[in-house]
Design a protein around this motif. Sequence first.
Motif, PDB file in Angstrom:
ATOM      1  N   THR A  37       0.841  -1.203   0.000  1.00 27.45           N
ATOM      2  CA  THR A  37       0.000   0.000   0.000  1.00 27.45           C
ATOM      3  C   THR A  37       0.874   1.251   0.000  1.00 27.45           C
ATOM      4  OG1 THR A  37      -1.771  -1.149   1.180  1.00 27.45           O
ATOM      5  CG2 THR A  37      -1.801   1.253   1.247  1.00 27.45           C
ATOM      6  N   VAL A  38       1.892   1.254   0.841  1.00 23.74           N
ATOM      7  CA  VAL A  38       2.831   2.381   0.861  1.00 23.74           C
ATOM      8  C   VAL A  38       3.549   2.474  -0.480  1.00 23.74           C
ATOM      9  CG1 VAL A  38       4.927   3.283   1.947  1.00 23.74           C
ATOM     10  CG2 VAL A  38       3.089   2.354   3.361  1.00 23.74           C
ATOM     11  N   GLY A  39       3.828   1.332  -1.092  1.00 26.03           N
ATOM     12  CA  GLY A  39       4.455   1.316  -2.418  1.00 26.03           C
ATOM     13  C   GLY A  39       3.587   1.979  -3.473  1.00 26.03           C
ATOM     14  N   LEU A  40       2.282   1.777  -3.395  1.00 28.38           N
ATOM     15  CA  LEU A  40       1.378   2.453  -4.342  1.00 28.38           C
ATOM     16  C   LEU A  40       1.423   3.962  -4.159  1.00 28.38           C
ATOM     17  CD1 LEU A  40      -1.763   0.142  -4.329  1.00 28.38           C
ATOM     18  CD2 LEU A  40      -0.341   0.687  -6.301  1.00 28.38           C
ATOM     19  N   ILE A  41       1.592   4.400  -2.912  1.00 24.27           N
ATOM     20  CA  ILE A  41       1.657   5.837  -2.638  1.00 24.27           C
ATOM     21  C   ILE A  41       2.989   6.415  -3.103  1.00 24.27           C
ATOM     22  CG2 ILE A  41       1.682   7.569  -0.788  1.00 24.27           C
ATOM     23  CD1 ILE A  41      -0.114   5.593   0.807  1.00 24.27           C
ATOM     24  N   SER A  42       4.056   5.677  -2.898  1.00 21.49           N
ATOM     25  CA  SER A  42       5.388   6.229  -3.151  1.00 21.49           C
ATOM     26  C   SER A  42       5.867   6.105  -4.590  1.00 21.49           C
ATOM     27  CB  SER A  42       6.411   5.562  -2.224  1.00 21.49           C
ATOM     28  OG  SER A  42       6.498   4.186  -2.517  1.00 21.49           O
ATOM     29  N   THR A  43       5.251   5.246  -5.383  1.00 23.46           N
ATOM     30  CA  THR A  43       5.669   5.120  -6.784  1.00 23.46           C
ATOM     31  C   THR A  43       4.733   5.918  -7.674  1.00 23.46           C
ATOM     32  OG1 THR A  43       4.379   3.088  -7.042  1.00 23.46           O
ATOM     33  CG2 THR A  43       6.686   2.845  -6.437  1.00 23.46           C
ATOM     34  N   ASP A  44       5.196   6.220  -8.882  1.00 26.00           N
ATOM     35  CA  ASP A  44       4.380   7.055  -9.764  1.00 26.00           C
ATOM     36  C   ASP A  44       3.957   6.359 -11.052  1.00 26.00           C
ATOM     37  OD1 ASP A  44       6.866   6.933 -10.849  1.00 26.00           O
ATOM     38  OD2 ASP A  44       7.027   9.065 -11.283  1.00 26.00           O
ATOM     39  N   SER A  45       4.268   5.087 -11.201  1.00 28.22           N
ATOM     40  CA  SER A  45       3.836   4.348 -12.388  1.00 28.22           C
ATOM     41  C   SER A  45       3.761   2.869 -12.052  1.00 28.22           C
ATOM     42  CB  SER A  45       4.815   4.567 -13.543  1.00 28.22           C
ATOM     43  OG  SER A  45       6.067   3.962 -13.240  1.00 28.22           O
ATOM     44  N   LYS A  46       3.053   2.135 -12.889  1.00 32.79           N
ATOM     45  CA  LYS A  46       2.939   0.707 -12.604  1.00 32.79           C
ATOM     46  C   LYS A  46       4.267  -0.010 -12.820  1.00 32.79           C
ATOM     47  CE  LYS A  46       1.158  -0.941 -17.006  1.00 32.79           C
ATOM     48  NZ  LYS A  46       0.130  -1.682 -17.678  1.00 32.79           N
ATOM     49  N   GLU A  47       5.137   0.539 -13.670  1.00 29.58           N
ATOM     50  CA  GLU A  47       6.452  -0.064 -13.887  1.00 29.58           C
ATOM     51  C   GLU A  47       7.320   0.053 -12.636  1.00 29.58           C
ATOM     52  OE1 GLU A  47       5.070   2.142 -16.124  1.00 29.58           O
ATOM     53  OE2 GLU A  47       4.502   0.632 -17.600  1.00 29.58           O
ATOM     54  N   SER A  48       7.320   1.235 -12.022  1.00 33.29           N
ATOM     55  CA  SER A  48       8.119   1.393 -10.796  1.00 33.29           C
ATOM     56  C   SER A  48       7.495   0.610  -9.646  1.00 33.29           C
ATOM     57  CB  SER A  48       8.300   2.866 -10.442  1.00 33.29           C
ATOM     58  OG  SER A  48       7.071   3.501 -10.267  1.00 33.29           O
ATOM     59  N   PHE A  49       6.163   0.507  -9.627  1.00 35.02           N
ATOM     60  CA  PHE A  49       5.504  -0.307  -8.615  1.00 35.02           C
ATOM     61  C   PHE A  49       5.890  -1.785  -8.791  1.00 35.02           C
ATOM     62  CE2 PHE A  49       1.735  -2.821  -7.246  1.00 35.02           C
ATOM     63  CZ  PHE A  49       1.820  -2.568  -5.903  1.00 35.02           C
ATOM     64  N   ALA A  50       5.963  -2.242 -10.023  1.00 32.84           N
ATOM     65  CA  ALA A  50       6.360  -3.634 -10.289  1.00 32.84           C
ATOM     66  C   ALA A  50       7.787  -3.896  -9.809  1.00 32.84           C
ATOM     67  CB  ALA A  50       6.227  -3.944 -11.776  1.00 32.84           C
ATOM     68  N   LYS A  51       8.670  -2.925 -10.021  1.00 29.41           N
ATOM     69  CA  LYS A  51      10.053  -3.084  -9.550  1.00 29.41           C
ATOM     70  C   LYS A  51      10.100  -3.161  -8.023  1.00 29.41           C
ATOM     71  CE  LYS A  51      12.219  -0.809 -13.483  1.00 29.41           C
ATOM     72  NZ  LYS A  51      12.949   0.375 -13.941  1.00 29.41           N
ATOM     73  N   LEU A  52       9.288  -2.350  -7.371  1.00 28.16           N
ATOM     74  CA  LEU A  52       9.228  -2.382  -5.917  1.00 28.16           C
ATOM     75  C   LEU A  52       8.681  -3.725  -5.435  1.00 28.16           C
ATOM     76  CD1 LEU A  52       9.393  -0.626  -3.222  1.00 28.16           C
ATOM     77  CD2 LEU A  52       6.930  -0.456  -3.515  1.00 28.16           C
ATOM     78  N   CYS A  53       7.622  -4.195  -6.059  1.00 26.12           N
ATOM     79  CA  CYS A  53       7.025  -5.476  -5.671  1.00 26.12           C
ATOM     80  C   CYS A  53       8.012  -6.623  -5.838  1.00 26.12           C
ATOM     81  CB  CYS A  53       5.774  -5.755  -6.504  1.00 26.12           C
ATOM     82  SG  CYS A  53       4.432  -4.621  -6.178  1.00 26.12           S
ATOM     83  N   PHE A  54       8.842  -6.533  -6.843  1.00 23.83           N
ATOM     84  CA  PHE A  54       9.817  -7.585  -7.105  1.00 23.83           C
ATOM     85  C   PHE A  54      10.754  -7.777  -5.913  1.00 23.83           C
ATOM     86  CE2 PHE A  54      13.854  -9.079  -9.048  1.00 23.83           C
ATOM     87  CZ  PHE A  54      13.391 -10.302  -9.508  1.00 23.83           C
ATOM     88  N   HIS A  55      11.032  -6.702  -5.186  1.00 22.01           N
ATOM     89  CA  HIS A  55      11.905  -6.796  -4.005  1.00 22.01           C
ATOM     90  C   HIS A  55      11.239  -7.572  -2.869  1.00 22.01           C
ATOM     91  CE1 HIS A  55      15.114  -4.281  -5.498  1.00 22.01           C
ATOM     92  NE2 HIS A  55      14.210  -3.439  -5.958  1.00 22.01           N
ATOM     93  N   TYR A  56       9.908  -7.543  -2.807  1.00 17.33           N
ATOM     94  CA  TYR A  56       9.186  -8.253  -1.757  1.00 17.33           C
ATOM     95  C   TYR A  56       8.818  -9.679  -2.168  1.00 17.33           C
ATOM     96  CZ  TYR A  56       8.617  -3.748   0.555  1.00 17.33           C
ATOM     97  OH  TYR A  56       8.850  -2.549   1.174  1.00 17.33           O
ATOM     98  N   ALA A  57       8.797  -9.943  -3.449  1.00 15.17           N
ATOM     99  CA  ALA A  57       8.398 -11.264  -3.948  1.00 15.17           C
ATOM    100  C   ALA A  57       9.470 -12.306  -3.623  1.00 15.17           C
ATOM    101  CB  ALA A  57       8.161 -11.197  -5.452  1.00 15.17           C
ATOM    102  N   PRO A  58       9.070 -13.576  -3.535  1.00 12.63           N
ATOM    103  CA  PRO A  58      10.055 -14.622  -3.241  1.00 12.63           C
ATOM    104  C   PRO A  58      11.031 -14.831  -4.401  1.00 12.63           C
ATOM    105  CG  PRO A  58       7.887 -15.572  -3.655  1.00 12.63           C
ATOM    106  CD  PRO A  58       7.714 -14.095  -3.646  1.00 12.63           C
ATOM    107  N   VAL A  59      12.139 -15.439  -4.070  1.00 10.78           N
ATOM    108  CA  VAL A  59      13.170 -15.727  -5.081  1.00 10.78           C
ATOM    109  C   VAL A  59      12.562 -16.619  -6.159  1.00 10.78           C
ATOM    110  CG1 VAL A  59      15.404 -16.837  -5.459  1.00 10.78           C
ATOM    111  CG2 VAL A  59      15.007 -15.506  -3.375  1.00 10.78           C
ATOM    112  N   GLY A  60      12.875 -16.322  -7.397  1.00 12.10           N
ATOM    113  CA  GLY A  60      12.376 -17.106  -8.515  1.00 12.10           C
ATOM    114  C   GLY A  60      11.148 -16.504  -9.172  1.00 12.10           C
ATOM    115  N   THR A  61      10.652 -15.416  -8.635  1.00  7.93           N
ATOM    116  CA  THR A  61       9.483 -14.751  -9.218  1.00  7.93           C
ATOM    117  C   THR A  61       9.902 -14.074 -10.518  1.00  7.93           C
ATOM    118  OG1 THR A  61       8.563 -14.366  -7.028  1.00  7.93           O
ATOM    119  CG2 THR A  61       7.683 -13.043  -8.830  1.00  7.93           C
ATOM    120  N   ILE A  62       9.059 -14.212 -11.519  1.00  7.44           N
ATOM    121  CA  ILE A  62       9.328 -13.632 -12.832  1.00  7.44           C
ATOM    122  C   ILE A  62       8.512 -12.352 -12.969  1.00  7.44           C
ATOM    123  CG2 ILE A  62       9.153 -14.000 -15.332  1.00  7.44           C
ATOM    124  CD1 ILE A  62       9.282 -17.056 -14.634  1.00  7.44           C
ATOM    125  N   ILE A  63       9.201 -11.268 -13.339  1.00  9.13           N
ATOM    126  CA  ILE A  63       8.506  -9.997 -13.532  1.00  9.13           C
ATOM    127  C   ILE A  63       7.731 -10.049 -14.843  1.00  9.13           C
ATOM    128  CG2 ILE A  63       8.766  -7.518 -13.931  1.00  9.13           C
ATOM    129  CD1 ILE A  63      11.143  -7.476 -12.176  1.00  9.13           C
TER     130      ILE A  63
END
Length: 132
Positions: A37-63
Amino acid sequence: MLLTDWLKQNFTHITLNTTINNKGTILNVPEINVDLTVGLISTDSKESFAKLCFHYAPVGTIIDEIDSEWYESKVLAVRNMLTKKLLNDSRCKQYLDILERRDKERWSKDSKQTQVKATTNEGISLEFTVVS
């Protein structure tokens, strides 16, 4: 696992708290919901949000590309939540009071005035104005 699949499984609530009241029941929400939720507030596009989510996702997750409608609906839900929090904040009433004083034409409540005038035979004039 794809990033979008991981988001659909793990991003279940838009919240800034790990405990929320859902129709009388207290729910314990995973911390990842707060982070995203904080990531949605702090990012300005879905691409940057996806990059942020990738840091929280488990190892092996494909963007992969996040669905635009899904992203926009989450952003709208966050904006709505923040607006509700602002309106429920005690400072909101103070801000409205300041606006009522500074910009009476647009923000003040319509006041009702009642005037009573009386003049006696001796020339004494009384005038009462009641503002409510």
